[in-house]
Scaffold this motif. Sequence first.
Motif, PDB file in Angstrom:
ATOM      1  N   ILE A  73      17.142  -3.672  59.171  1.00  0.00           N
ATOM      2  CA  ILE A  73      16.330  -2.829  59.959  1.00  0.00           C
ATOM      3  C   ILE A  73      16.928  -1.142  58.489  1.00  0.00           C
ATOM      4  O   ILE A  73      17.583  -1.478  59.040  1.00  0.00           O
ATOM      5  CB  ILE A  73      16.733  -2.862  61.017  1.00  0.00           C
ATOM      6  CG1 ILE A  73      16.513  -4.055  61.698  1.00  0.00           C
ATOM      7  CG2 ILE A  73      15.788  -1.437  62.013  1.00  0.00           C
ATOM      8  CD1 ILE A  73      15.622  -4.292  61.618  1.00  0.00           C
ATOM      9  N   TYR A  74      15.687  -0.930  57.525  1.00  0.00           N
ATOM     10  CA  TYR A  74      15.686   0.159  57.178  1.00  0.00           C
ATOM     11  C   TYR A  74      15.241   1.243  58.003  1.00  0.00           C
ATOM     12  O   TYR A  74      13.855   1.172  58.097  1.00  0.00           O
ATOM     13  CB  TYR A  74      15.200  -0.068  56.114  1.00  0.00           C
ATOM     14  CG  TYR A  74      15.877  -1.188  55.814  1.00  0.00           C
ATOM     15  CD1 TYR A  74      15.530  -2.513  55.620  1.00  0.00           C
ATOM     16  CD2 TYR A  74      16.152  -0.760  53.596  1.00  0.00           C
ATOM     17  CE1 TYR A  74      15.720  -3.820  54.884  1.00  0.00           C
ATOM     18  CE2 TYR A  74      16.703  -1.612  52.983  1.00  0.00           C
ATOM     19  CZ  TYR A  74      16.107  -3.571  53.671  1.00  0.00           C
ATOM     20  OH  TYR A  74      16.774  -4.662  52.551  1.00  0.00           O
ATOM     21  N   THR A  75      16.485   2.925  58.559  1.00  0.00           N
ATOM     22  CA  THR A  75      15.433   3.607  58.728  1.00  0.00           C
ATOM     23  C   THR A  75      14.398   4.240  57.623  1.00  0.00           C
ATOM     24  O   THR A  75      15.157   3.658  56.531  1.00  0.00           O
ATOM     25  CB  THR A  75      16.402   4.145  59.770  1.00  0.00           C
ATOM     26  OG1 THR A  75      17.738   5.110  58.601  1.00  0.00           O
ATOM     27  CG2 THR A  75      16.927   3.191  60.637  1.00  0.00           C
ATOM     28  N   PHE A  76      13.467   5.342  58.206  1.00  0.00           N
ATOM     29  CA  PHE A  76      13.330   5.601  57.413  1.00  0.00           C
ATOM     30  C   PHE A  76      14.500   7.042  57.223  1.00  0.00           C
ATOM     31  O   PHE A  76      14.291   7.505  55.929  1.00  0.00           O
ATOM     32  CB  PHE A  76      11.786   6.790  57.716  1.00  0.00           C
ATOM     33  CG  PHE A  76      10.377   5.350  58.538  1.00  0.00           C
ATOM     34  CD1 PHE A  76      10.551   4.914  57.120  1.00  0.00           C
ATOM     35  CD2 PHE A  76      10.174   5.728  59.478  1.00  0.00           C
ATOM     36  CE1 PHE A  76       9.326   4.426  57.794  1.00  0.00           C
ATOM     37  CE2 PHE A  76       9.327   4.660  60.374  1.00  0.00           C
ATOM     38  CZ  PHE A  76       8.969   3.828  58.593  1.00  0.00           C
ATOM     39  N   ARG A  77      15.286   7.035  57.436  1.00  0.00           N
ATOM     40  CA  ARG A  77      16.084   8.569  57.427  1.00  0.00           C
ATOM     41  C   ARG A  77      17.134   7.747  55.714  1.00  0.00           C
ATOM     42  O   ARG A  77      17.804   8.439  55.347  1.00  0.00           O
ATOM     43  CB  ARG A  77      17.267   8.209  58.695  1.00  0.00           C
ATOM     44  CG  ARG A  77      18.430   9.480  58.061  1.00  0.00           C
ATOM     45  CD  ARG A  77      19.048  10.186  59.370  1.00  0.00           C
ATOM     46  NE  ARG A  77      18.198  10.506  60.055  1.00  0.00           N
ATOM     47  CZ  ARG A  77      18.685  11.507  60.328  1.00  0.00           C
ATOM     48  NH1 ARG A  77      18.973  12.692  59.674  1.00  0.00           N
ATOM     49  NH2 ARG A  77      17.612  12.714  61.537  1.00  0.00           N
ATOM     50  N   TYR A  78      17.170   6.518  56.185  1.00  0.00           N
ATOM     51  CA  TYR A  78      17.806   5.763  55.528  1.00  0.00           C
ATOM     52  C   TYR A  78      17.213   5.117  54.116  1.00  0.00           C
ATOM     53  O   TYR A  78      17.656   5.313  52.912  1.00  0.00           O
ATOM     54  CB  TYR A  78      18.518   3.930  55.559  1.00  0.00           C
ATOM     55  CG  TYR A  78      19.023   3.274  54.669  1.00  0.00           C
ATOM     56  CD1 TYR A  78      20.599   3.694  53.997  1.00  0.00           C
ATOM     57  CD2 TYR A  78      18.887   1.772  54.094  1.00  0.00           C
ATOM     58  CE1 TYR A  78      21.004   3.195  53.587  1.00  0.00           C
ATOM     59  CE2 TYR A  78      19.263   1.614  53.377  1.00  0.00           C
ATOM     60  CZ  TYR A  78      20.280   1.809  53.050  1.00  0.00           C
ATOM     61  OH  TYR A  78      21.833   1.348  52.125  1.00  0.00           O
ATOM     62  N   LEU A  79      15.647   5.523  54.686  1.00  0.00           N
ATOM     63  CA  LEU A  79      15.098   4.843  53.281  1.00  0.00           C
ATOM     64  C   LEU A  79      14.804   6.468  52.185  1.00  0.00           C
ATOM     65  O   LEU A  79      15.012   6.117  51.103  1.00  0.00           O
ATOM     66  CB  LEU A  79      14.072   4.617  52.936  1.00  0.00           C
ATOM     67  CG  LEU A  79      13.763   2.721  53.953  1.00  0.00           C
ATOM     68  CD1 LEU A  79      12.725   2.794  55.039  1.00  0.00           C
ATOM     69  CD2 LEU A  79      13.407   1.889  52.912  1.00  0.00           C
ATOM     70  N   MET A  80      15.039   7.309  53.238  1.00  0.00           N
ATOM     71  CA  MET A  80      14.872   9.013  51.785  1.00  0.00           C
ATOM     72  C   MET A  80      15.719   9.580  51.050  1.00  0.00           C
ATOM     73  O   MET A  80      15.969   9.938  50.029  1.00  0.00           O
ATOM     74  CB  MET A  80      14.673   9.628  53.388  1.00  0.00           C
ATOM     75  CG  MET A  80      12.772  10.044  53.862  1.00  0.00           C
ATOM     76  SD  MET A  80      12.837  11.280  54.363  1.00  0.00           S
ATOM     77  CE  MET A  80      12.081  10.885  55.793  1.00  0.00           C
ATOM     78  N   SER A  81      16.979   8.704  51.973  1.00  0.00           N
ATOM     79  CA  SER A  81      18.323   8.563  50.881  1.00  0.00           C
ATOM     80  C   SER A  81      18.901   7.625  49.978  1.00  0.00           C
ATOM     81  O   SER A  81      19.300   7.598  49.475  1.00  0.00           O
ATOM     82  CB  SER A  81      19.712   8.591  52.234  1.00  0.00           C
ATOM     83  OG  SER A  81      19.517   7.825  52.362  1.00  0.00           O
ATOM     84  N   LEU A  82      18.043   7.065  49.675  1.00  0.00           N
ATOM     85  CA  LEU A  82      17.752   5.710  48.428  1.00  0.00           C
ATOM     86  C   LEU A  82      17.703   6.779  47.143  1.00  0.00           C
ATOM     87  O   LEU A  82      16.675   7.904  47.158  1.00  0.00           O
ATOM     88  CB  LEU A  82      17.661   4.584  48.695  1.00  0.00           C
ATOM     89  CG  LEU A  82      17.899   3.557  50.116  1.00  0.00           C
ATOM     90  CD1 LEU A  82      16.822   2.366  49.940  1.00  0.00           C
ATOM     91  CD2 LEU A  82      19.450   3.386  49.913  1.00  0.00           C
ATOM     92  N   PRO A  83      17.908   5.990  46.148  1.00  0.00           N
ATOM     93  CA  PRO A  83      17.644   7.140  45.304  1.00  0.00           C
ATOM     94  C   PRO A  83      16.717   7.049  44.608  1.00  0.00           C
ATOM     95  O   PRO A  83      16.279   5.888  45.180  1.00  0.00           O
ATOM     96  CB  PRO A  83      18.991   6.912  44.388  1.00  0.00           C
ATOM     97  CG  PRO A  83      19.754   5.278  44.460  1.00  0.00           C
ATOM     98  CD  PRO A  83      19.303   5.855  45.949  1.00  0.00           C
TER      99      PRO A  83
END
Length: 89
Positions: A73-83
Amino acid sequence: MEITWEDGHHSTYSGEQLRWACPCAECRGEAGAPGRLAKINRLSPEELLIKDVTLVGQYALQIAFESGHATGIYTFRYLMSLPPRPPEV
Ligand SMILES: [Zn+2]
């Protein structure tokens, strides 16, 4: 996979990048135990292909891969933090 954020900027993610970033317990490990991704350095091509993306509530995406792996489950916050997507190798 491409996301357009509310502020209008775009992010592009490759299946490979997302697969390696899978946040599920199996891949990441839990309770101090290393996950699967810590023990391997290669994934088969079908593991890197996105099969399906499902919106989870208003906060995350569940990404299913061709291999059948779909617990991340990829939260949007997590996705935003990806390089930003690295250049193709
Ligand atoms: Zn996973």
